[in-house]
Design an enzyme around this catalytic site. Structure first.
Site, PDB file in Angstrom:
ATOM      1  N   PRO A   1       0.307 -16.910  -4.938  1.00 50.29           N
ATOM      2  CA  PRO A   1       1.247 -17.204  -3.667  1.00 50.29           C
ATOM      3  C   PRO A   1       2.627 -16.818  -4.019  1.00 50.29           C
ATOM      4  O   PRO A   1       2.896 -16.981  -5.017  1.00 50.29           O
ATOM      5  CB  PRO A   1       0.827 -18.626  -3.356  1.00 50.29           C
ATOM      6  CG  PRO A   1      -0.133 -18.838  -4.136  1.00 50.29           C
ATOM      7  CD  PRO A   1      -0.352 -18.046  -5.422  1.00 50.29           C
ATOM      8  N   PRO A   2       3.739 -16.769  -2.713  1.00 52.12           N
ATOM      9  CA  PRO A   2       5.073 -16.745  -3.181  1.00 52.12           C
ATOM     10  C   PRO A   2       5.707 -18.078  -3.788  1.00 52.12           C
ATOM     11  O   PRO A   2       5.119 -19.024  -3.714  1.00 52.12           O
ATOM     12  CB  PRO A   2       5.548 -16.370  -1.661  1.00 52.12           C
ATOM     13  CG  PRO A   2       4.282 -16.272  -0.673  1.00 52.12           C
ATOM     14  CD  PRO A   2       3.208 -16.831  -1.417  1.00 52.12           C
TER      15      PRO A   2
ATOM     16  N   SER B   1     -15.884 -18.256   5.018  1.00 51.62           N
ATOM     17  CA  SER B   1     -15.892 -19.623   4.498  1.00 51.62           C
ATOM     18  C   SER B   1     -15.764 -20.494   5.306  1.00 51.62           C
ATOM     19  O   SER B   1     -15.937 -21.917   5.020  1.00 51.62           O
ATOM     20  CB  SER B   1     -14.799 -19.657   3.361  1.00 51.62           C
ATOM     21  OG  SER B   1     -13.540 -19.756   3.969  1.00 51.62           O
TER      22      SER B   1
ATOM     23  N   LYS C   1      -7.561 -23.803  -2.323  1.00 48.63           N
ATOM     24  CA  LYS C   1      -8.124 -24.778  -1.208  1.00 48.63           C
ATOM     25  C   LYS C   1      -8.043 -26.084  -1.686  1.00 48.63           C
ATOM     26  O   LYS C   1      -7.401 -26.762  -0.743  1.00 48.63           O
ATOM     27  CB  LYS C   1      -9.481 -24.119  -0.850  1.00 48.63           C
ATOM     28  CG  LYS C   1      -9.539 -22.712  -0.288  1.00 48.63           C
ATOM     29  CD  LYS C   1     -10.930 -22.498  -0.078  1.00 48.63           C
ATOM     30  CE  LYS C   1     -11.071 -21.147   0.788  1.00 48.63           C
ATOM     31  NZ  LYS C   1     -12.691 -20.561   0.988  1.00 48.63           N
TER      32      LYS C   1
HETATM   33  P1  ADP Z   1       7.321 -15.492  -6.891  1.00 49.63           P
HETATM   34  O1  ADP Z   1       7.843 -14.175  -7.884  1.00 49.63           O
HETATM   35  O2  ADP Z   1       6.186 -16.000  -7.543  1.00 49.63           O
HETATM   36  O3  ADP Z   1       7.333 -15.391  -5.446  1.00 49.63           O
HETATM   37  P2  ADP Z   1       9.890 -16.530  -8.106  1.00 49.63           P
HETATM   38  O4  ADP Z   1       9.700 -16.303  -9.469  1.00 49.63           O
HETATM   39  O5  ADP Z   1      10.782 -15.964  -7.290  1.00 49.63           O
HETATM   40  O6  ADP Z   1       8.413 -16.655  -7.192  1.00 49.63           O
HETATM   41  O7  ADP Z   1      10.135 -18.186  -7.923  1.00 49.63           O
HETATM   42  C1  ADP Z   1      10.835 -19.083  -7.074  1.00 49.63           C
HETATM   43  C2  ADP Z   1      11.641 -20.079  -7.863  1.00 49.63           C
HETATM   44  O8  ADP Z   1      10.831 -21.003  -8.277  1.00 49.63           O
HETATM   45  C3  ADP Z   1      12.377 -19.623  -9.007  1.00 49.63           C
HETATM   46  O9  ADP Z   1      13.689 -20.131  -8.872  1.00 49.63           O
HETATM   47  C4  ADP Z   1      11.801 -19.943 -10.168  1.00 49.63           C
HETATM   48  O10 ADP Z   1      12.455 -20.350 -11.096  1.00 49.63           O
HETATM   49  C5  ADP Z   1      11.276 -21.087  -9.540  1.00 49.63           C
HETATM   50  N1  ADP Z   1       9.773 -21.799 -10.454  1.00 49.63           N
HETATM   51  C6  ADP Z   1       8.682 -21.377  -9.937  1.00 49.63           C
HETATM   52  N2  ADP Z   1       7.753 -21.837 -10.776  1.00 49.63           N
HETATM   53  C7  ADP Z   1       8.474 -22.361 -11.800  1.00 49.63           C
HETATM   54  C8  ADP Z   1       8.030 -23.134 -12.927  1.00 49.63           C
HETATM   55  N3  ADP Z   1       6.781 -23.271 -13.270  1.00 49.63           N
HETATM   56  N4  ADP Z   1       8.701 -23.764 -13.667  1.00 49.63           N
HETATM   57  C9  ADP Z   1      10.017 -23.733 -13.249  1.00 49.63           C
HETATM   58  N5  ADP Z   1      10.727 -23.110 -12.167  1.00 49.63           N
HETATM   59  C10 ADP Z   1       9.649 -22.391 -11.527  1.00 49.63           C
END
Ligand code: ADP
Length: 851
Positions: free
Chosen positions: A375-376, A742, A785
C-alpha cells in the site's frame, strides 16, 4: 556597352556629387542621396523629367570631406562619369532620402560650371567616344600587346571564381563579347579596389594609361584570391563562393558582426566536435556523432534541423557513457543504514540484504529486479533510496503512473518535431553516471494506448540479457544499462503485465500495525518533521497516546503517509506558537495576551498536563515544551475523522462486518441487508463487481436451502425466505468499486442475522469465499485484512481454515490482541459470529449428509 553606342551625352549636365564611391563607365552603382543639392537634383530633374535625356546626369566623385558639406559648392573634381539614372527609390525613414541606381556611360570633363543652385549644372565635354567601342578590331590593333595581356589576366581572374554562380558565368561571357576598351573600367569596379584607385582609373583618360594602371590591380586580386583559396582549403571550408565573389566584405560596414557571429558559431561546433572526440562514448556512438557533426558544419544555422542536430550531439556528449560511481558495498554497514532509516519491515530488509550480499560476492547485477509491492506510504520508495545510500550510488526516481506511450520509455525518433529521449536516458543524463539506482515507481499503473505499450518497452530495459544494448529511439545507438540497478514499486501485482512481472522478484510490503506506526512516528517521522519546521524537542512534546490518537482517529491507512502529514500540521501550528512566544517574550504585555483563548488550551507546563483546561493562566505566554494532548489535537486537526462507529452500526439485525483488500491496504467493510414485502427479488447496491454479485446469490441460495435447519423464516413465517419478500443488500462506501469473492461469508452472516432477528457480535469481522455446499474457501490479503480489523478496534476475526498459515506473518503483538476463528464451513462461521452460537437442529448436524 552596346547600348551606349548611340548615345551622345548632352553638353549641359546636372551634377550629382557622390561621397561614398566612384562610378566608372560600364558599371552600375546604387547610391544614397540625402544632401540638399542632390535631393533637389533628383526631385526637379529625375522625377519631373520625361525624356531619356533628362535621365542622364553627371556623377562627380566628391573628394572633399563629406562632413564639411556646407552651402558652398566644394571644388569639383575635374572628370566625372555621365550616367543613366535607372531607378529612383524614395524613403522617409530614418530621414528623407532617395536611393539612386545609376549606370555609368562615359567619362566627361567639366568645361564650365553654369549654375550652383539649387543643384550644380555644368557645360561638359564627352571624353570616351562611345561609338568607338563597337569598332573593336581597330582599337585592338592599336593597343596590341597591352590589351592582350590585360585580357589574359582578366580571364585568369574570372576563372578563379566559382562558375556555378550565375553572375560569374555572365561575366565570363561578357569578357569575350565586350570590346576590350570597356574592360578596365568594368573590372576595376568589380575587383577589390579603394576609392582612390578607382579615382585614378577615372582620371586615366587615355586608354593605354588605363590598361597599364589596371593590370597591377588585377594581378593583386589574383594573388589575393590564390591565398584565400589556400587557407580555405586547409580549413576544409567549401564556401568559397561568398568569399571570392565578395572579397571586400570584411571591410564593408555591417557585415563584420555577421562574420563574427558565424565564426563564433563555427567555434562552438569545433568545440562540440572536440568534446565528442574526447568523450568516452561507444565506437558506434562516436561514428554517428562524427557523421552528424559533419552534417552540422554544412548546415545553415537557420535550418530547423540545425538546432535538432545540435541538441542531439550535446546530449550525446553529456551522457555518462563511461562515468560511474564506485560501489562501496559492505553488508554490515548496509544493515546499519537500513535499520537506521526504517523501523520494522524485517522481511523486506532481510531480502534486500540478501540481494546486496549476492552482489558483493558475485559482483554483477544479473539477478532479478526487486519489486516492492504494498500500500502507499509503507516506505517502498524510501527503502529504494536507502539502498542507493548503502551502495554510495546516485538515486533517481522514474514515476511511471499514467504513462501510456512507449516513447516515454524509449524516446521519440528524431524525425519528429519536438522529439526527445525517453525517461531512462533522461534520467541517466540527470544523474550523470551510468550506474545509478533507478526506482521505477508505480509499475502497476502503466497504461496502454494507441501509442504502444510502455510495459513492452520496459521489458527490454529490465532484462539483464538485453539491456546492455538498450536503444533509445532518439539516440538511435545502443546504451549500456547493465550497470543500472533497477528497483520497481507497485501497489498491487494484479495490474502488472505478466511478462513484466516475470522479470521481477516481488517482495510484499504489508501495512503497519498501530504499534509499529507509533514507533515509526517517534523514531523517524516526528524528528524529521521537527527538523523540517525548525523546532526542537525542547519546544514540542508529542506523547505516545497522542500519536495513537492521531493514528486511530485521524488516519485510516496501511502506511504512514497521512500520519506524517498530520504530524506536519501539528508542527506548523506549534511553530506559529513558538514564533509568537518569542515575539511576546520580547515585549510581555499581559493585556495584549488576553486574546486567542482557544489556542491557549494546549499551552501547559511540562509537568502539569492537567493545566490545559486551566483558564486561570490563559494569558501566559506558552510554556516550553508545548505538550500536544487531545485538546490540542482537536484544536489543530479539527474533530476526529474516524470514530469508533463499529458498535453503533451493529445495533440492529442485518449488519455484518467483512474484511476487504484494496491496493491501498486492508479495509473493514460493512454489509447491510433489509427485507420488505415483494416478489422475491434481490437488489444489490454499492458499486459491486460481478464476482461480488455472484457471492450474494450464492449466499441467498445457501440460506434458503438451510432455512429449516436454522429455523429462519420470512415475515409471514414461511421457510421459503423469498416468498413474498424482497431482499436489499447494500455495501456502503458506494463510490469505491468492490469486487472479489471474499465477502461470501459476510453476506451469509448478514442475511442470517436479518432472518433470525439476532445481532451479529459487534467486535467480529470476517472474510472468506463460500461454495454452494457451504464450504469456506481461502482468500488472499490476510495480513492486510487482519491489520485493518485491528486498526478498527475489532477483537475477533473469522478466517477460512486454509488461511491459517498466513497468520504467521502477523506481528505477535497484534496476534495477541485478536482472537482468530478458523472456519472450514459456514456453520462454524455462523456459530462464531453470534453470541452463544447459531442454533442448528440436531438431526441435521452434518451438512454433507444433506447433499
Ligand atoms: P511508498 O513509496 O511506499 O508510497 P514512501 O517511501 O514514500 O512510501 O514513504 C512515505 C514516508 O513514510 C517516508 O517519509 C518514509 O520515510 C516514511 N516511512 C515509511 N515506512 C517507514 C519505516 N518503516 N520507517 C521509517 N520511515 C518510514
Amino acid at each position: 556597352m552596346a547600348a551606349g553606342s548611340a548615345i551622345q551625352i548632352p553638353t549641359r549636365l546636372p551634377l550629382l556629387l557622390t561621397h561614398e564611391s566612384v562610378l566608372l563607365p560600364g558599371s552600375t552603382m546604387r547610391t544614397s542621396v540625402d544632401s540638399p543639392r542632390n535631393m533637389q537634383l533628383v526631385r526637379s530633374r529625375l522625377l519631373k523629367g520625361t525624356s531619356l535625356r533628362s535621365t542622364i546626369i553627371g556623377v562627380i566623385p566628391n573628394t572633399s570631406d563629406p562632413t564639411s558639406d556646407c552651402d558652398d559648392l566644394p571644388s569639383l573634381h575635374r572628370i566625372g562619369t555621365a550616367a543613366l539614372a535607372v531607378q529612383v527609390v524614395g524613403s522617409n525613414w530614418p530621414k528623407p532620402h532617395y536611393t539612386l541606381l545609376v549606370t555609368g556611360l562615359c567619362r566627361f570633363q567639366i568645361l564650365q560650371l553654369l549654375k550652383e543652385k539649387p543643384y550644380p549644372v555644368a557645360e561638359v565635354q564627352q571624353l570616351d567616344r562611345l561609338e568607338q567601342f563597337t569598332n573593336g578590331h581597330k582599337s585592338e590593333e592599336e593597343l596590341g600587346e597591352l590589351s592582350e595581356q590585360f585580357y589574359k589576366y582578366a580571364v585568369q581572374l574570372v576563372e578563379m571564381l566559382d562558375m556555378s554562380v550565375p553572375a560569374v558565368a555572365k561575366l565570363r561571357r561578357l569578357l569575350d563579347n565586350l570590346p576590350r576598351e570597356a574592360l578596365p573600367d568594368i573590372l576595376t569596379s568589380i575587383i577589390r579596389t579603394t576609392n582612390q584607385e578607382k579615382l585614378q582609373i577615372l582620371d586615366a583618360v587615355r586608354l593605354e594609361e588605363r590598361f597599364k594602371m589596371t593590370i597591377p590591380l588585377l594581378v593583386r586580386q589574383i594573388e589575393g584570391l590564390k591565398l584565400l583559396q589556400k587557407t580555405r582549403k586547409s580549413k576544409q571550408d567549401d564556401d568559397k563562393r561568398v568569399v571570392a565573389i565578395r572579397p571586400s566584405r570584411r571591410i564593408s560596414h555591417g557585415s563584420i558582426t555577421e562574420d563574427e557571429e558565424e565564426e563564433e558559431d563555427h567555434d562552438d561546433v569545433v568545440m562540440l566536435e572536440k568534446k565528442i572526440r574526447t568523450s568516452s562514448m561507444s565506437e558506434q556512438a562516436l561514428k554517428v556523432c562524427l557523421k552528424e557533426i559533419k552534417r552540422l558544419k554544412k548546415m545553415p544555422q537557420s535550418m530547423p534541423e540545425y538546432a535538432l542536430t545540435r541538441n542531439y550531439l550535446e546530449l550525446m556528449v553529456e551522457l555518462p557513457w563511461n562515468k560511474s560511481t564506485k560501489d562501496r558495498l559492505e553488508i554490515r554497514a548496509a544493515r546499519i543504514v537500513l535499520d537506521n532509516d526504517h523501523y520494522a519491515m524485517e522481511k523486506l530488509k532481510k531480502r534486500v540484504l540478501e540481494y546486496l550480499a549476492v552482489r558483493q560476492l558475485k559482483n554483477n547485477l544479473k539477478g532479478p529486479i526487486l519489486c516492492f509491492v504494498g500500500p502507499p506510504g509503507v516506505g517502498k520508495t524510501s527503502v529504494g533510496r536507502s539502498i542507493a545510500k548503502t551502495l554510495g550510488r546516485e538515486f533517481h526516481r522514474i514515476a511511471l503512473g499514467g504513462v501510456c506511450d512507449q516513447s516515454d520509455i524509449r524516446g521519440h525518433r528524431r524525425t519528429y518535431v519536438g522529439s526527445m529521449p525517453g525517461r531512462i536516458i533522461n534520467g541517466l543524463k540527470t544523474v550523470g553516471v551510468n550506474n545509478p539506482v533507478f526506482l521505477l515507481d508505480e509499475v502497476d499503473k502503466l497504461a496502454k494506448s494507441l501509442q504502444g505499450d510502455p510495459a513492452a518497452a520496459l521489458l527490454e530495459v529490465l532484462d539483464p540479457e538485453q539491456n546492455h544494448s538498450f536503444t533509445d529511439h532518439y539516440l538511435n545507438v545502443a546504451f549500456d544499462l547493465s550497470q543500472v540497478l533497477f528497483i520497481a514499486t507497485a501497489n498491487t501485482t494484479a495490474t502488472i503485465p505478466p511478462a513484466l512481472l516475470d522479470r521481477m522478484e516481488v517482495i510484499q510490503v504489508p501495512g503497519y500495525t498501530q504499534e509499529e506506526k507509533i514507533e515509526i512516528a517517534h523514531r523517524h517521522l516526528i524528528p524529521k518533521q521537527l527538523e523540517l519546521h525548525g523546532l526542537t524537542p525542547q519546544q514540542i512534546q508529542i506523547p505516545q497516546v497522542t500519536t495513537l490518537g492521531i493514528i486511530t482517529r485521524y488516519t485510516r491507512e496501511a502506511g504512514v503517509r497521512a500520519l506524517d502529514r498530520k504530524l506536519g500540521a501539528i508542527c506548523r501550528a506549534v511553530a506559529v506558537k513558538v514564533a509568537e512566544g518569542q515575539h511576546k517574550e520580547a515585549k510581555p504585555d499581559r493585556a495584549e495576551l488576553g486574546e486567542g483563548e482557544d489556542c491557549k488550551e494546549h499551552i501547559t507546563e511540562d509537568a502539569k498536563p492537567e493545566s490545559i483546561s486551566d483558564t486561570a493562566d490563559l494569558a501566559l505566554p506558552p510554556e516550553m515544551p508545548i505538550l500536544i494532548d487531545f485538546h490540542a489535537l482537536k484544536d489543530i486537526l479539527g474533530p476526529p475523522m474516524y470514530d469508533m462507529e463499529v458498535s453503533e452500526r451493529l445495533n440492529q439485525p442485518g449488519v455484518a462486518i467483512g474484511l476487504a483488500w484494496t491496493p491501498l491496504g486492508g479495509e473493514i467493510m460493512f454489509v447491510e441487508a433489509s427485507r420488505m414485502d415483494g416478489e422475491g427479488q434481490l437488489t444489490l447496491t454499492g458499486q459491486l463487481g460481478d464476482v461480488m454479485k455472484e457471492s450474494a446469490h450464492l449466499a441467498i441460495s445457501w440460506l434458503r436451502s438451510n432455512a429449516k435447519r436454522y429455523r429462519l423464516t420470512n415475515a409471514s413465517g414461511s421457510f421459503d425466505l423469498l416468498d413474498n419478500t424482497d431482499i436489499h443488500l447494500h455495501f456502503p462506501a458506494g463510490a469505491v468499486t468492490k469486487d472479489g469473492p471474499s465477502a461470501g461469508v459476510t453476506i451469509v452472516t448478514c442475511l442470517a442475522s436479518l432472518f433470525s432477528g439476532r445481532l451479529v457480535c459487534s467486535d467480529v469481522a470476517m472474510t472468506g469465499e463460500i461454495t454452494l455446499r457451504g464450504l469456506v474457501l481461502p482468500v488472499g490479503g490476510i495480513k492486510d485484512k487482519v491489520l485493518a480489523a485491528h486498526r478498527a478496534g475489532l477483537k475477533r476475526i473469522i478466517l477460512p481454515q486454509r488461511n491459517e498459515k498466513d497468520l504467521e506473518e502477523i506481528a505477535a503483538p497484534v496476534r495477541q490482541e485478536l482472537s482468530f476463528v478458523l472456519a472450514a464451513c459456514l456453520d462454524e462461521v455462523l456459530n462464531a459470529a453470534f453470541d452463544g452460537g447459531f442454533a442448528v437442529k440436531p438431526s441435521l448436524e452434518h451438512l454433507n449428509s444433506k447433499l
